[in-house]
Design a protein around this motif. Structure first.
Motif, PDB file in Angstrom:
ATOM      1  N   ILE A 497      50.687  14.794  -3.190  1.00  0.00           N
ATOM      2  CA  ILE A 497      50.023  13.484  -3.193  1.00  0.00           C
ATOM      3  C   ILE A 497      48.827  13.505  -2.256  1.00  0.00           C
ATOM      4  CG2 ILE A 497      50.304  11.108  -2.354  1.00  0.00           C
ATOM      5  CD1 ILE A 497      51.362  11.378  -5.114  1.00  0.00           C
ATOM      6  N   ARG A 501      44.985  12.857  -3.369  1.00  0.00           N
ATOM      7  CA  ARG A 501      44.153  11.824  -2.743  1.00  0.00           C
ATOM      8  C   ARG A 501      42.873  12.438  -2.177  1.00  0.00           C
ATOM      9  NH1 ARG A 501      47.784   9.113  -0.182  1.00  0.00           N
ATOM     10  NH2 ARG A 501      47.624   7.054  -1.159  1.00  0.00           N
ATOM     11  N   GLU A 502      42.984  13.645  -1.581  1.00  0.00           N
ATOM     12  CA  GLU A 502      41.796  14.320  -1.050  1.00  0.00           C
ATOM     13  C   GLU A 502      40.817  14.682  -2.159  1.00  0.00           C
ATOM     14  OE1 GLU A 502      43.233  17.647   1.129  1.00  0.00           O
ATOM     15  OE2 GLU A 502      44.285  16.438   2.615  1.00  0.00           O
ATOM     16  N   ARG A 504      40.464  13.102  -5.003  1.00  0.00           N
ATOM     17  CA  ARG A 504      39.832  11.842  -5.459  1.00  0.00           C
ATOM     18  C   ARG A 504      38.744  11.381  -4.489  1.00  0.00           C
ATOM     19  NH1 ARG A 504      41.091   6.323  -4.551  1.00  0.00           N
ATOM     20  NH2 ARG A 504      40.242   4.993  -6.216  1.00  0.00           N
ATOM     21  N   GLU A 505      39.022  11.483  -3.164  1.00  0.00           N
ATOM     22  CA  GLU A 505      38.034  11.054  -2.174  1.00  0.00           C
ATOM     23  C   GLU A 505      36.816  11.963  -2.180  1.00  0.00           C
ATOM     24  OE1 GLU A 505      40.315  11.073   1.373  1.00  0.00           O
ATOM     25  OE2 GLU A 505      41.319   9.147   0.976  1.00  0.00           O
ATOM     26  N   SER A 530      53.400   6.062  -3.288  1.00  0.00           N
ATOM     27  CA  SER A 530      52.389   6.442  -2.305  1.00  0.00           C
ATOM     28  C   SER A 530      51.249   5.439  -2.216  1.00  0.00           C
ATOM     29  CB  SER A 530      51.816   7.818  -2.658  1.00  0.00           C
ATOM     30  OG  SER A 530      51.107   7.757  -3.887  1.00  0.00           O
ATOM     31  N   LEU A 532      48.837   5.349  -4.351  1.00  0.00           N
ATOM     32  CA  LEU A 532      47.668   5.922  -5.011  1.00  0.00           C
ATOM     33  C   LEU A 532      47.395   5.243  -6.351  1.00  0.00           C
ATOM     34  CD1 LEU A 532      45.464   8.038  -4.731  1.00  0.00           C
ATOM     35  CD2 LEU A 532      47.005   9.725  -5.776  1.00  0.00           C
ATOM     36  N   GLU A 535      45.580   2.093  -5.536  1.00  0.00           N
ATOM     37  CA  GLU A 535      44.215   2.371  -5.108  1.00  0.00           C
ATOM     38  C   GLU A 535      43.303   2.676  -6.300  1.00  0.00           C
ATOM     39  OE1 GLU A 535      44.331   5.511  -2.257  1.00  0.00           O
ATOM     40  OE2 GLU A 535      45.958   4.589  -1.107  1.00  0.00           O
TER      41      GLU A 535
END
Length: 567
Positions: A497, A501-502, A504-505, A530, A532, A535
């Motif tokens: 996860i 997320r990294e 996506r950022e 999470s 996510l 978000e």
């Protein structure tokens, strides 16, 4: 339902078919003919009188026939478990034969209780690590071990080396010691074992061969000419008694019993699964723990010693054509009858004839044809099969199997660490998405990278996933969006996860939008837990790749219209 679950052998016998009886009778007699001398020999490994080896056969075989789920497996004394029992009880007995017998019963009962506990705890998943190449390699190793171990009986001398290699070396060094009359009996036995099934397939070749050899040995007194025979076996059944022990002995025996239980289960389960695969039915590993445990309790109750799956006797059962668990009951009754009434003629059984039967059984275990098929399909699994065989021959059954299973797990982890992935496109004449690296004529949606990752995203491959996805995006110069096809991602952990997320950022910082298609199961649940999923918003989570592409095109057209209006 109760019988099928707890007493599958009995349930199978209640559905018994009349046409099975003849082959079962032949197999039962043949198994008994082999089980008797082997049990007597293995009792000597532990340091017990010969009749104790027969005690370890009768009740356990009958119990397993009712409780066990394998139609071919024969239980009884096993070389590996006998050696371990000897190692466990000898230091405590200090040379006292009566104490050896008592301690053997205690350790056998402990082994039975541990196996039952493992079955109730559903530890049968251990057997799932024995893949088909490992099973074939195991049987090949056992077959070769049988060949090496029985050649001495046929040649007329006792092989002194321990293990396949040392036994073979010792055999080659002593070829000048061949006893020619013994060799003649052994070769004649092998000839009968090969010829009888072809000429008279309904005859129990193993039993007929042993019977003829015994008759000849008795009539002509072949022992006077140096031919080894079985020798005197005391008659009678065991007297049931519970031995006494103390806490210190129990601590030592508990530790040893755990090792014996492990070896016993692995040996029995490998043999049972191998023969079940040959005959097209399944084995319940959890129940086999229980069946083997109860059989060991029966061995302890009848003053025997720890037992396991008997690969050589199972091979004889299969070779003769046994159809059901009745084979074990017939063999047990024959052994009991022989122990009560026929110990005198048993003494004339030539060791060479028994060696010939076991040589044929060992040869029947070796499967070269399957090796060829495995080599064609997978080189790694072929060498894993070979390694299992070499391990069984070189370092023993359990260590050899553990090495093979460990390598298989490491290979699996490596595959998960670097699973296949693909940037998806569409090729003319092919339905669905294709890997654009394999199809040079594949087309993609301009500005959109559709990426697929073909395994779980876990702590040891999360960085690899991140690297591969970002590399795929960098190769698309005009990338404006990424659609991650997560259909093959069965699960994701905390590290996965974090990597997602990294990614996506990182993409957002480059002005690239990321969506996810076909998220399901534990992967989807982790996205929700999470935060996510929240978000990203529901507009970036799609039920299919097609829905994601449609949404991208609508978004791209909207951006273009807004840009045109701005101009």
């Amino acid at each position: 339902m109760f019988l099928s679950r707890w007493l599958p052998g009995l349930a199978n016998l209640l559905r018994y078919r009349a046409e099975w009886f003849r082959p079962d009778l032949q197999a039962g007699l043949s198994v008994a003919a082999i089980q008797i001398p082997i049990a007597i020999a293995y009792a000597q490994i532990v340091g017990l009188p010969p009749q104790v080896g027969l005690y370890a056969c009768i009740l356990p075989m009958m119990v397993y026939a009712l409780v066990g789920s394998s139609r071919q497996l024969m239980v009884g004394p096993d070389a590996a478990t006998c050696a371990m029992v000897a190692g466990a009880v000898a230091p405590l007995a200090m040379g006292d034969p009566a104490r050896v017998a008592q301690l053997s019963v205690i350790v056998t009962v402990l082994v039975g209780l541990m196996l039952i506990a493992a079955g109730l705890a559903r530890a049968g998943f251990i057997a799932s690590f024995f893949s088909r190449p490992i099973l074939i390699g195991y049987l090949n190793g056992i077959g070769l071990s049988l060949l090496a171990g029985q050649l001495g009986k046929v040649l007329g001398f006792k092989i002194e080396g321990n293990g396949f290699v040392l036994s073979l070396i010792n055999l080659l060094e002593r070829l000048n010691e061949i006893h020619w009359l013994t060799l003649f009996i052994g070769l004649a036995g092998l000839a009968l074992l090969i010829w009888l099934p072809r000429r008279y397939p309904k005859l129990p070749a193993a039993l007929v061969t042993v019977a003829i050899a015994t008759l000849v040995a008795g009539l002509f007194g072949l022992d006077r000419f140096g031919v080894a025979v079985l020798g005197h076996v005391p008659s009678g059944m065991p007297t049931l008694a519970w031995p006494q022990t103390n806490l210190e002995e129990m601590k030592s025996l508990l530790r040893d019993a755990l090792g014996i239980a492990t070896v016993s289960f692995c040996s029995a389960m490998l043999t049972a699964r191998s023969f079940a695969a040959r005959h097209g039915y399944a084995i319940n590993a959890n129940h086999e723990f229980l069946a083997l445990g109860v059989s060991n309790l029966a061995a302890g109750a009848s003053q025997g010693f720890a037992i396991s799956g008997a690969d050589s006797r199972t091979a004889v059962n299969d070779m003769v054509g046994g159809k059901s668990q009745l084979v074990g009951i017939i063999a047990a009754l024959v052994i009991a009858l022989c122990l009560l009434l026929f110990t005198v003629p048993m003494a004339w059984i030539p060791q060479a004839a028994l060696g010939a039967v076991l040589l044929m059984a060992g040869w029947g275990l070796i499967d070269v044809k399957s090796l060829s098929k495995i080599y064609t399909l997978s080189r790694f699994e072929f060498w894993l099969c070979i390694l299992t065989t070499v391990g069984v021959l070189g370092v023993g059954v359990l260590p050899g199997i553990i090495i093979a299973v460990t390598l298989a797990i490491l290979r699996l982890l490596y595959t998960i660490y670097q699973p296949t992935d693909a940037v998806l496109g569409w090729a003319p004449g092919i339905e669905g998405q294709v890997d654009i690296r394999r199809h040079k004529d594949a087309r993609t949606v301009p500005g959109l990278v559709v990426y697929r990752f073909d395994d779980a995203i876990l702590f040891f491959n999360a960085d690899y996933f991140k690297m591969r996805l970002l590399d795929a995006v960098q190769k698309e110069v005009e990338a404006r969006a990424v659609l991650f096809d997560a259909e093959a991602v069965s699960s994701i952990d905390v590290s996965g996860i974090a990597a997602l997320r990294e990614v996506r950022e990182t993409l957002m910082a480059q002005g690239i939008v990321m969506g996810i298609a076909r998220a399901r199961g534990s992967f989807l649940r982790m996205l929700v837990r999470s935060g996510l999923a929240r978000e990203m918003g529901s507009e970036l989570l799609y039920g299919s790749v097609r829905a994601g592409i449609r949404a991208y095109r609508l978004w791209r057209n909207k951006v273009r219209r807004e840009a045109a209006v701005a101009q």
